[in-house]
Motif scaffolding. Structure first.
Motif, short mmCIF file in Angstrom:
data_model
loop_
_atom_site.label_atom_id
_atom_site.label_comp_id
_atom_site.label_asym_id
_atom_site.label_seq_id
_atom_site.Cartn_x
_atom_site.Cartn_y
_atom_site.Cartn_z
N LEU A 1 0.64 -1.20 0.01
CA LEU A 1 0.06 0.07 0.01
C LEU A 1 1.01 1.40 0.08
CD1 LEU A 1 -2.57 -1.00 2.72
CD2 LEU A 1 -2.92 -0.99 0.16
N THR B 1 0.97 4.56 -2.44
CA THR B 1 0.85 6.11 -2.18
C THR B 1 2.33 6.95 -2.61
OG1 THR B 1 -0.04 5.36 -0.14
CG2 THR B 1 0.76 7.44 -0.11
N THR C 1 -4.33 12.29 1.85
CA THR C 1 -3.14 11.52 1.87
C THR C 1 -2.05 12.62 1.56
OG1 THR C 1 -4.41 9.83 0.78
CG2 THR C 1 -1.82 10.03 0.51
N ASP D 1 -1.31 14.59 4.82
CA ASP D 1 -0.71 13.82 5.60
C ASP D 1 0.79 13.67 5.51
OD1 ASP D 1 -2.93 14.08 7.27
OD2 ASP D 1 -3.65 12.31 6.52
N GLY E 1 -10.66 9.76 6.77
CA GLY E 1 -10.57 8.15 6.32
C GLY E 1 -11.66 7.42 7.28
N TRP F 1 -16.97 7.08 4.98
CA TRP F 1 -16.86 6.30 3.91
C TRP F 1 -18.23 5.68 3.30
CZ3 TRP F 1 -13.09 6.72 0.77
CH2 TRP F 1 -11.66 7.00 1.20
N THR G 1 -6.75 5.99 -3.39
CA THR G 1 -7.60 5.40 -2.91
C THR G 1 -8.19 4.30 -3.31
OG1 THR G 1 -8.12 7.48 -1.76
CG2 THR G 1 -9.79 5.86 -1.48
N LYS H 1 -5.62 1.26 -4.20
CA LYS H 1 -5.60 0.59 -2.83
C LYS H 1 -6.75 -0.52 -2.64
CE LYS H 1 -2.86 4.08 -0.67
NZ LYS H 1 -3.15 5.35 0.26
N THR I 1 -9.60 4.46 7.70
CA THR I 1 -8.59 3.49 6.85
C THR I 1 -8.41 4.28 5.57
OG1 THR I 1 -10.82 2.71 6.01
CG2 THR I 1 -10.10 1.46 7.64
N PRO I 2 -7.42 3.77 4.84
CA PRO I 2 -7.08 4.46 3.77
C PRO I 2 -8.11 4.24 2.51
CG PRO I 2 -5.43 2.84 4.19
CD PRO I 2 -6.41 2.76 5.18
N PHE I 3 -8.56 3.19 2.55
CA PHE I 3 -9.79 2.93 1.51
C PHE I 3 -11.10 2.38 2.25
CE2 PHE I 3 -6.59 -0.34 1.71
CZ PHE I 3 -7.28 -1.28 2.12
N PRO I 4 -12.17 2.31 1.79
CA PRO I 4 -13.28 1.80 2.51
C PRO I 4 -13.08 0.23 2.56
CG PRO I 4 -14.04 2.55 0.29
CD PRO I 4 -12.76 2.95 0.60
N THR J 1 -4.31 7.62 5.88
CA THR J 1 -4.30 8.04 4.59
C THR J 1 -3.47 7.32 3.85
OG1 THR J 1 -3.32 10.26 4.76
CG2 THR J 1 -5.73 10.17 4.95
N ASP J 2 -2.55 6.50 4.20
CA ASP J 2 -1.38 5.83 3.62
C ASP J 2 -1.54 4.45 3.59
OD1 ASP J 2 0.99 5.31 2.59
OD2 ASP J 2 2.20 5.95 3.84
N ASP J 3 -1.24 3.59 4.53
CA ASP J 3 -1.10 2.47 4.75
C ASP J 3 -1.26 1.80 5.95
OD1 ASP J 3 1.21 3.13 5.89
OD2 ASP J 3 2.42 1.25 5.02
#
Lengths: 478, 194
Positions: free
Chosen positions: A22, A26, A190, A193, A213, A218, A443, A446, B48-51, B154-156
């Motif tokens: 991941l 990024t 992202t 941050d 996030g 979401w 996003t 990932k 989480t960085p994605f849903p 927002t990363d991993d």
């Protein structure tokens, strides 16, 4: 609800190269906005902004002298201005198709190119909207196009396709912008941050709206994205249909045909895919994005080009067939004589050969996967589609029913500089976007990776079976 | 256990505002969320960085209500377009083209494109601004940003945050719960008592 489920459940090959984490994703995408621009970017930006400057000068001169600086004259009152407008709006369509329609059909590969294509839509529609704005002659009363109260208590005539067009393209621009921005919010967070400098943190932070996030967010976010995709799908089909009605509701031979709405939509998607291809190939080589934008994605786009080329070719031949089959002498004269043999026969050839002949190379995998071939073909298609609109507009207007009212159109240098200038505007905006915003949706990428799967056990299962899946074949063509 | 001291004045009385737990995989955070849900917490969230697929169920969330907002906007757009065209071309300045007064039933086919476009336009506004409204965004300040580690959300990395306002919140018990749920790192974010 996760609408972008892990990609393996859908039987598609992974979007990024196996073994990527991941964090790699990024880094790969965000680094473009964080490191100094490569020399290629500066060269392209210098060139593009020079043409944008030419555009500004051309428009200033147009405003100063009036529409007479263009070649538009009786009987060709619509010429390059509307040709350019239709060309640019059409280019925008592929962006929405990729971002909305392919999203609804759950074509995960779109994720590699959707941000890009959406940005292209917005910049293309900006270029398109310039032309109706500047072609009115008296730009200081351009607000008459809108249903605003004015001192003459006049309202627009809502039975006119031109006002439909204003609403269609205006809505299209607004919805595309909202769609694009909604997709950008998590990625802006992202960048916020990751940034170490105060200014970047403030700026990206401002536009990220405080995104954290959160899954409670979401939930609504994904629903909003789905709804936007669902309403953009009929919207994109409606926009070029309405544009085509500017012509189809008139009585001019060559314009007065019922095939126009689907024909225009197919042509729009065709030219849009070609433009995405052109721009993507440049970006991919300048910013070395071949880990994310794989050959497989380019090949899929070539298949789309082949399909839409066949649709466009079908529409061309159907126009000819119906002209003959109708037995109407004006239609027959126009399609069988004026277009292929009249004064603009060369424009007709520029329309038919790039649009209907070159894409047939894509029946062969060898050409579908060759970067130089696709770059050249995509540019030829862009040119061919511009000539399609030129043929429809100018060659229909220059010879209508009465030979006594026939006339020829010749572009002036200002026509050329205005058009070439909008290409500069488009690329200037695009290069700024590529430099400062994430070009690919981190996003969504990932969300398609093995690590996104809640059943993932911590090792990359794809790494064991690379040969089994088509997308993982190393890119030998470059 | 590390604690965050942002002011650099550790002697001052500080109160916890939120507990943030970090997880390495989507799988861990999903199972931890199930445990937090079963423990009966209310004011908590995952970052989480994605849903993450299945997270709504793991958190015990119901379906998004956004669709209702959008349908209201769509109907407003549709009705607004009809009323606008009828009033402008039929009442305020009647415009009779092709023997059909503007806005009359006979002119309906010519009104379809604008009715459609305005319906779509208002639906899009409803979807985007309704989403921001339901999410209470923009909100640039939130206790969770007091943690430095949360930037990785927002990363991993994957996070669970439990706010101190929660009726069941207790620094030690909550921390123990999160540590037991395989958090790789737990942080108590504090602020000056005032």
């Amino acid at each position: 609800m996760a609408y972008w489920e892990p990609i393996r459940a859908l039987g598609e090959a992974p979007l990024v190269k196996p073994g990527s984490s991941l964090k790699d994703v990024t880094h790969e995408i965000a680094r473009v906005t964080e490191t100094p621009a490569p020399r290629g970017w500066w060269l392209a930006f210098g060139l593009a902004s020079m043409f944008a400057g030419i555009f500004a000068l051309s428009v200033a001169y147009l405003f100063y002298r009036g529409i007479g600086v263009w070649g538009n004259t009786a009987p060709v009152y619509w010429a390059w201005d509307i040709t350019n407008f239709v060309w640019w709006v059409g280019i925008g369509h592929a962006g929405t198709l990729i971002s909305a329609i392919l999203f609804i059909f759950r074509q995960k590969w779109r994720t590699a190119i959707n941000r890009f294509a959406e940005a292209m839509t917005i910049f293309a529609v900006i270029c398109a909207l310039i032309f109706p704005g500047i072609h009115v002659g008296r730009v200081w009363v351009v607000y008459y196009m809108f249903p605003l109260p004015n001192q003459m208590s006049l309202w627009p005539n809502f039975k006119s396709p031109l006002i439909w067009d204003l609403f269609a393209v205006g809505t299209y621009f607004t919805v595309s912008l909202l769609f694009w921005y909604t997709g950008l919010i998590p990625d802006l967070a992202t960048l916020r941050d990751r940034s170490t400098n105060k200014l970047r943190q403030r700026l990206y932070g401002f536009f990220a709206l405080g995104w954290r996030g959160s899954n409670r967010h979401w939930r609504n976010y994904e629903r909003a994205y789905l709804i936007l995709a669902a309403i953009s799908t009929p919207l994109v089909l409606s926009v070029h249909s309405v544009v085509s009605m500017d012509f189809a509701t008139s009585v001019i031979p060559g314009w007065h045909t019922t095939i126009f709405p689907p024909y225009f939509v197919a042509g729009a998607v065709f030219s849009g895919f070609a433009m995405v291809q052109t721009v993507l190939l440049i970006a991919r080589s300048v910013f070395k994005l071949d880990r994310v934008v794989l050959m497989r994605h380019l090949e899929l786009m070539n298949k789309f080009l082949l399909l839409t080329s066949l649709l466009v070719g079908y529409a061309y031949s159907m126009e000819f067939f119906i002209a003959w089959y109708s037995g109407n002498e004006y239609e027959m004269t126009h399609f069988l004589h004026n277009r292929p043999q009249g004064p603009y026969w060369w424009a007709w050839l520029w329309m038919v050969i790039p649009n209907c002949v070159f894409p047939h190379l894509y029946w062969f995998k060898r050409f579908r996967t060759s970067i130089p071939v696709m770059f050249v073909v995509s540019i030829l298609i862009n040119i061919g589609m511009w000539f399609e609109r030129f043929v429809i507009i100018v060659s229909s207007l220059n010879r209508d029913f009465l030979p006594s009212s026939w006339g020829l159109f010749r572009p002036t240098i200002i026509d050329v500089s205005t058009f070439v200038g909008t290409i500069g505007v488009f690329f200037t905006l695009f290069l700024l976007f590529m430099r400062w915003l994430p070009m690919v949706s981190m996003t969504e990428i990932k969300g398609t990776m093995a690590q996104a799967d809640p059943h993932w056990h911590g090792k990359d299962e794809h790494a064991k079976e690379p040969a089994a899946e088509g997308g993982l074949v190393p890119e030998g063509a470059e | 256990m590390e604690t965050q001291t942002r002011s650099g004045r550790p002697d001052e009385r500080r109160v916890p505002t939120i507990i943030v737990a970090e997880f390495d995989t989507a799988r861990d955070v999903l199972h931890a969320a199930e445990k937090v849900r079963d423990a009966g917490y209310q004011r908590w969230d995952t970052h989480t960085p994605f849903p993450v697929h299945g997270m709504d169920r793991a958190m015990g969330l119901d379906d998004s209500r956004l669709g209702w907002i959008v349908i209201c906007c769509a109907v407003t757009g549709l009705a607004g377009a009809v009323v606008m065209m009828h009033w402008m071309n039929g009442i305020d300045y009647p415009l009779i083209v092709g023997d059909k007064p503007g806005g009359a039933p006979g002119a309906l086919p010519s009104m379809v494109p604008i009715i459609f476009e305005l319906t779509v336009l208002l639906s899009a506004f409803g979807a985007v601004f309704g989403m921001l409204g339901l999410n209470r965004l923009p909100q640039h300040h939130h206790p969770v940003f007091g943690s430095d580690r949360i930037r990785a959300a927002t990363d991993d990395k994957f996070f669970i945050s439990i706010e101190a306002d929660d009726p069941k919140f207790d620094v030690d018990k909550t921390r123990a719960l999160l540590e037991k749920a395989h958090a790789s790192y737990v942080e108590v974010v504090e602020e000056d008592a005032s």
